[in-house]
Design a protein around this motif. Sequence first.
Motif, PDB file in Angstrom:
ATOM      1  N   ALA A  24      -2.215   1.072  10.545  1.00  0.00           N
ATOM      2  CA  ALA A  24      -1.420   1.227   9.324  1.00  0.00           C
ATOM      3  C   ALA A  24      -0.623  -0.040   9.022  1.00  0.00           C
ATOM      4  N   LEU A  25      -0.193  -0.729  10.060  1.00  0.00           N
ATOM      5  CA  LEU A  25       0.590  -1.957   9.879  1.00  0.00           C
ATOM      6  C   LEU A  25      -0.219  -3.044   9.191  1.00  0.00           C
ATOM      7  N   SER A  26      -1.515  -3.078   9.483  1.00  0.00           N
ATOM      8  CA  SER A  26      -2.397  -4.122   8.950  1.00  0.00           C
ATOM      9  C   SER A  26      -3.566  -3.466   8.230  1.00  0.00           C
ATOM     10  N   PRO A  27      -3.334  -2.972   7.009  1.00  0.00           N
ATOM     11  CA  PRO A  27      -4.367  -2.211   6.299  1.00  0.00           C
ATOM     12  C   PRO A  27      -5.459  -3.118   5.741  1.00  0.00           C
ATOM     13  N   ALA A  28      -6.433  -2.513   5.103  1.00  0.00           N
ATOM     14  CA  ALA A  28      -7.503  -3.282   4.459  1.00  0.00           C
ATOM     15  C   ALA A  28      -6.909  -4.265   3.465  1.00  0.00           C
ATOM     16  N   SER A  29      -7.476  -5.463   3.441  1.00  0.00           N
ATOM     17  CA  SER A  29      -6.967  -6.520   2.562  1.00  0.00           C
ATOM     18  C   SER A  29      -8.137  -7.357   2.066  1.00  0.00           C
ATOM     19  N   PRO A  30      -7.913  -8.268   1.104  1.00  0.00           N
ATOM     20  CA  PRO A  30      -9.001  -9.114   0.609  1.00  0.00           C
ATOM     21  C   PRO A  30      -9.612  -9.944   1.735  1.00  0.00           C
ATOM     22  N   PRO A  31     -10.870 -10.316   1.603  1.00  0.00           N
ATOM     23  CA  PRO A  31     -11.577 -11.018   2.679  1.00  0.00           C
ATOM     24  C   PRO A  31     -10.929 -12.330   3.098  1.00  0.00           C
ATOM     25  N   ASP A  32     -10.184 -12.987   2.193  1.00  0.00           N
ATOM     26  CA  ASP A  32      -9.592 -14.285   2.527  1.00  0.00           C
ATOM     27  C   ASP A  32      -8.131 -14.167   2.963  1.00  0.00           C
ATOM     28  N   HIS A  33      -7.651 -12.942   3.157  1.00  0.00           N
ATOM     29  CA  HIS A  33      -6.252 -12.740   3.544  1.00  0.00           C
ATOM     30  C   HIS A  33      -6.122 -12.604   5.063  1.00  0.00           C
ATOM     31  N   TRP A  34      -5.106 -13.275   5.618  1.00  0.00           N
ATOM     32  CA  TRP A  34      -4.823 -13.196   7.053  1.00  0.00           C
ATOM     33  C   TRP A  34      -3.549 -12.392   7.294  1.00  0.00           C
ATOM     34  N   ASP A  35      -3.647 -11.369   8.133  1.00  0.00           N
ATOM     35  CA  ASP A  35      -2.461 -10.719   8.679  1.00  0.00           C
ATOM     36  C   ASP A  35      -2.184 -11.365  10.033  1.00  0.00           C
ATOM     37  N   VAL A  36      -0.986 -11.908  10.186  1.00  0.00           N
ATOM     38  CA  VAL A  36      -0.569 -12.534  11.448  1.00  0.00           C
ATOM     39  C   VAL A  36       0.360 -11.548  12.138  1.00  0.00           C
ATOM     40  N   ILE A  37      -0.140 -10.921  13.187  1.00  0.00           N
ATOM     41  CA  ILE A  37       0.522  -9.767  13.788  1.00  0.00           C
ATOM     42  C   ILE A  37       1.319 -10.196  15.017  1.00  0.00           C
ATOM     43  N   GLU A  38       2.587  -9.815  15.024  1.00  0.00           N
ATOM     44  CA  GLU A  38       3.477 -10.115  16.137  1.00  0.00           C
ATOM     45  C   GLU A  38       3.086  -9.296  17.362  1.00  0.00           C
ATOM     46  N   ILE A  44      -2.961 -20.729   2.104  1.00  0.00           N
ATOM     47  CA  ILE A  44      -3.733 -19.615   2.651  1.00  0.00           C
ATOM     48  C   ILE A  44      -2.918 -18.336   2.505  1.00  0.00           C
ATOM     49  N   HIS A  45      -3.541 -17.267   2.070  1.00  0.00           N
ATOM     50  CA  HIS A  45      -2.854 -15.983   1.943  1.00  0.00           C
ATOM     51  C   HIS A  45      -2.635 -15.419   3.343  1.00  0.00           C
ATOM     52  N   ALA A  46      -1.377 -15.394   3.779  1.00  0.00           N
ATOM     53  CA  ALA A  46      -1.046 -14.940   5.125  1.00  0.00           C
ATOM     54  C   ALA A  46       0.231 -14.123   5.088  1.00  0.00           C
ATOM     55  N   THR A  47       0.250 -13.020   5.849  1.00  0.00           N
ATOM     56  CA  THR A  47       1.415 -12.133   5.904  1.00  0.00           C
ATOM     57  C   THR A  47       1.807 -11.918   7.357  1.00  0.00           C
ATOM     58  N   PHE A  48       3.069 -12.139   7.667  1.00  0.00           N
ATOM     59  CA  PHE A  48       3.603 -11.824   8.992  1.00  0.00           C
ATOM     60  C   PHE A  48       3.802 -10.327   9.085  1.00  0.00           C
ATOM     61  N   ARG A  49       3.238  -9.709  10.115  1.00  0.00           N
ATOM     62  CA  ARG A  49       3.362  -8.273  10.333  1.00  0.00           C
ATOM     63  C   ARG A  49       4.240  -8.039  11.559  1.00  0.00           C
ATOM     64  N   ALA A  50       5.443  -7.526  11.328  1.00  0.00           N
ATOM     65  CA  ALA A  50       6.431  -7.354  12.391  1.00  0.00           C
ATOM     66  C   ALA A  50       6.189  -6.064  13.166  1.00  0.00           C
ATOM     67  N   THR A  51       6.287  -6.168  14.492  1.00  0.00           N
ATOM     68  CA  THR A  51       6.082  -4.999  15.353  1.00  0.00           C
ATOM     69  C   THR A  51       7.272  -4.725  16.265  1.00  0.00           C
ATOM     70  N   GLY A  52       8.320  -5.542  16.168  1.00  0.00           N
ATOM     71  CA  GLY A  52       9.508  -5.369  16.997  1.00  0.00           C
ATOM     72  C   GLY A  52      10.761  -5.443  16.159  1.00  0.00           C
ATOM     73  N   GLN A  53      11.877  -5.064  16.773  1.00  0.00           N
ATOM     74  CA  GLN A  53      13.113  -4.934  16.008  1.00  0.00           C
ATOM     75  C   GLN A  53      13.554  -6.248  15.377  1.00  0.00           C
ATOM     76  N   THR A  54      13.421  -7.355  16.096  1.00  0.00           N
ATOM     77  CA  THR A  54      13.875  -8.624  15.534  1.00  0.00           C
ATOM     78  C   THR A  54      12.987  -9.042  14.373  1.00  0.00           C
ATOM     79  N   GLY A  55      11.684  -8.925  14.565  1.00  0.00           N
ATOM     80  CA  GLY A  55      10.764  -9.274  13.495  1.00  0.00           C
ATOM     81  C   GLY A  55      11.010  -8.450  12.247  1.00  0.00           C
ATOM     82  N   ILE A  56      11.323  -7.175  12.428  1.00  0.00           N
ATOM     83  CA  ILE A  56      11.593  -6.304  11.281  1.00  0.00           C
ATOM     84  C   ILE A  56      12.865  -6.751  10.567  1.00  0.00           C
TER      85      ILE A  56
END
Length: 333
Positions: free
Chosen positions: A204-218, A169-181
Amino acid sequence: MMIRKPYLIFLGDERDALCAKTAFGLRDWCRGDVVGQFCLPGCQVDLGLPTLGFEDAVQAGARSVVIGIAPVGGELPEHWVEPLSRAGGAGLDIVSGLHSRLESWAALADSARASGSRLVDVRKVDRRFPVGSGVRRPGKRLLTVGTDCALGKKYTALLLTRSMSARGIHATFRATGQTGIMIAGAGIPIDAVVADFVAGAAEALSPASPPDHWDVIEGQGSLFHPSYAGVTLGLLHGSQPDRLILCHDPRRDRIDGFPDFAIPTLSEAMRRYEEAAQLTNPCARTVGLSFNTAGMTDKDARRAIDSCSQAQGLPCTDPYRFGCETLVDAVLA
């Protein structure tokens, strides 16, 4: 700004492991980039890594010393400045995820200048963000939320991303804190953004992406925390999550460090998170729960998880301890 690896993790004289989540996060998620730990007298946090002095760490290949502690308020304790100055003098970059700016301490700036090392503030936000628009954008989004701070939102997001990717599955971890970054190499320190622009930064952290892509946001903070609820709400509105995973420590009944504030029931927490999220995504819903059972026996952890799953009618697990496949199934259902 690129952070130079490998790392020596600075633990100071910290006594509370909950304040060392940056240190534990780096140990657990980029162990190959960590050569050891540095402790001051009185430190009671132990990562199980070699304890090294600054010169020994340089000999072992370290290029940066990372402050692994996140004190309440994000300020650098003054008595840490002298040892960190010695680290800079040994040629190590000093990396901080605190709100204090390293360059504000003359001793740190002088030692870095003399040795040619760098002062790296991960929480320094130079980019300007617009206010949140609330406009829906393509792609799918999952946000981890919590009944309190420091109970597994980052770990859950990282484990879910890894498990989803392993399934193709197309998935991206989106970091929002210092450790995640520091782990991901990119992201936005959301709690360092001016309040009016938090939702815009989350967009801005989680912009438009393809319909089957998951952004997994911290996730950050907690909607029920008297100090940090504001950043949580802005992140909820800007990330526009389709799915929520509620993170919880079953041993806590009070907000950590705030004994006058009770942790709500799980049903109440899910209801209020969904209510807040549905302002910008009417379809947002909670699909599972992630328990932090560190310190519990396997038997007690299983009992707490099974009881929660029966009571809530949703999958519940400790993803770090027992895996997160049931949560991934629920996200994709």
